[in-house]
Motif scaffolding. Structure first.
Motif, mmCIF file in Angstrom:
data_model
loop_
_atom_site.group_PDB
_atom_site.id
_atom_site.type_symbol
_atom_site.label_atom_id
_atom_site.label_comp_id
_atom_site.label_asym_id
_atom_site.label_seq_id
_atom_site.Cartn_x
_atom_site.Cartn_y
_atom_site.Cartn_z
ATOM 1 N N CYS A 72 16.593 66.387 31.984
ATOM 2 C CA CYS A 72 17.248 65.421 32.840
ATOM 3 C C CYS A 72 16.940 65.622 34.309
ATOM 4 O O CYS A 72 17.805 65.477 35.157
ATOM 5 C CB CYS A 72 18.754 65.456 32.606
ATOM 6 N N CYS A 104 28.610 63.204 32.036
ATOM 7 C CA CYS A 104 27.323 63.644 31.493
ATOM 8 C C CYS A 104 27.511 64.658 30.355
ATOM 9 O O CYS A 104 28.215 65.657 30.491
ATOM 10 C CB CYS A 104 26.448 64.251 32.582
ATOM 11 N N CYS A 118 18.030 63.159 36.989
ATOM 12 C CA CYS A 118 19.469 63.066 37.286
ATOM 13 C C CYS A 118 19.960 64.215 38.128
ATOM 14 O O CYS A 118 20.932 64.074 38.850
ATOM 15 C CB CYS A 118 20.277 63.066 35.989
ATOM 16 N N CYS A 142 26.215 61.975 36.172
ATOM 17 C CA CYS A 142 27.406 61.169 35.872
ATOM 18 C C CYS A 142 28.610 62.052 35.566
ATOM 19 O O CYS A 142 28.453 63.149 35.038
ATOM 20 C CB CYS A 142 27.130 60.291 34.665
ATOM 21 N N CYS A 163 20.816 56.247 28.799
ATOM 22 C CA CYS A 163 21.383 56.222 30.160
ATOM 23 C C CYS A 163 20.318 56.601 31.194
ATOM 24 O O CYS A 163 20.151 55.915 32.207
ATOM 25 C CB CYS A 163 22.581 57.160 30.237
HETATM 26 S S1 SF4 Z 1 23.478 62.328 34.438
HETATM 27 FE FE1 SF4 Z 1 21.668 61.447 33.441
HETATM 28 S S2 SF4 Z 1 21.710 62.225 31.324
HETATM 29 FE FE2 SF4 Z 1 23.723 62.563 32.221
HETATM 30 S S3 SF4 Z 1 24.901 60.767 31.575
HETATM 31 FE FE3 SF4 Z 1 24.085 60.308 33.623
HETATM 32 S S4 SF4 Z 1 22.144 59.263 33.281
HETATM 33 FE FE4 SF4 Z 1 22.753 60.247 31.345
#
Ligand code: SF4
Length: 264
Positions: free
Chosen positions: A259, A172, A262, A169, A89
């Motif tokens: 991460c 997440c 993100c 997300c 992701c």
């Molecule tokens: S926030 Fe980043 S690590 Fe978490 S699900 Fe979304 S893309 Fe993946």
């Protein structure tokens, strides 16, 4: 001979640190281009915060990846949900769209790692034409400074901080268990979507769950026990307001370090 133009880029994640960095650099780097890699699975509070930031900055915040959301890549990955070890992701929804946005241009990307988190590392592009700069680290700015910058700009914190400690997300897998309960209470529709992904996965005979060692159904069944032990809720009760609560919070989750793109 003309100098090759260098682009200056700052990615807003919807989190407090990147927002504070954008405010901090607004007048120092007027040619800055802002972007937000929209996974299609963002919290409404995150999108609202990005709009607030666009108004403040007085510039467009480029939305990357707007037409290819999570479901597209989920299918490409044979419907295997992403995990901390298989973080397709982040690559597909955040890093690759960023690299496409830069192309072969020479670019400087400004990263909001603070001076009080010098050990923090994460997914930053390894392309040779993209160089990273760390103004908060270089200038010695710590969490307290970041909160002050947000407060003085009149921006404050994204509203999800009331029940969650970072952007990203809605599903997440880096979320704490108490944050899943926050999702359940604040966005039952999104929680249900996350539950449906997990259920679909299990219907395929896979054991994987979003949160370690239990399904979302099991987690909700013991919600009151989790809430009682919740550090987020305990801190928020002790603090005078949200800013103070965020200041008091520990940010030492080692998984979270993976991460950056993100959640900074
Ligand atoms: S926030 Fe980043 S690590 Fe978490 S699900 Fe979304 S893309 Fe993946």
């Amino acid at each position: 001979m003309t100098d090759k133009k260098v682009r200056h880029l700052l990615g807003l994640s919807g989190g407090k640190d990147s927002a504070a960095l954008a405010i901090y650099l607004r007048d120092k780097v007027p040619e800055m281009e802002y972007f937000f890699a929209d996974t299609g699975a963002e919290l409404p509070e995150t999108l609202e915060f990005i709009d607030i930031m666009a108004d403040y900055l007085g510039k467009e915040i480029y939305r990357l990846n707007a037409y290819r959301g999570f479901e597209h890549y989920l299918k490409l990955h044979d419907n295997y949900l992403p995990t901390a070890r298989s973080r397709w992701c982040t690559l597909n929804l955040k890093l690759f769209p960023f690299e496409k946005f830069v192309g072969n241009d020479e670019a400087i990307t400004y990263v909001a790692i603070r001076a009080d988190e010098a050990q923090r590392e994460g997914y930053i592009s390894k392309k040779p034409n993209i160089r990273a700069r760390y103004p908060f680290k270089d200038d010695g700015l710590v969490k307290e400074d970041i909160l002050r910058i947000l407060e003085e700009a009149g921006i404050g914190l994204p509203q999800y901080y009331k029940w969650r400690s970072r952007s990203g997300c809605y599903f997440c897998f880096f979320q704490r268990k108490e944050e899943w309960i926050g999702l359940y209470e604040n966005h039952p529709d999104l929680f249900e979507k996350a539950r449906a992904y997990e259920q679909f996965h299990r219907d395929q005979g896979r054991n994987h769950t979003w949160t370690p060692s239990e399904t979302l159904d099991d987690l909700i069944a013991r919600a009151s026990e989790i809430k009682q032990k919740s550090e987020l809720r305990i801190t928020r009760k002790k603090a005078k307001n949200l800013m103070e609560a965020v200041l008091m919070e520990e940010e030492d989750d080692p998984e979270d370090q993976a991460c950056l793109i993100c959640s900074l």
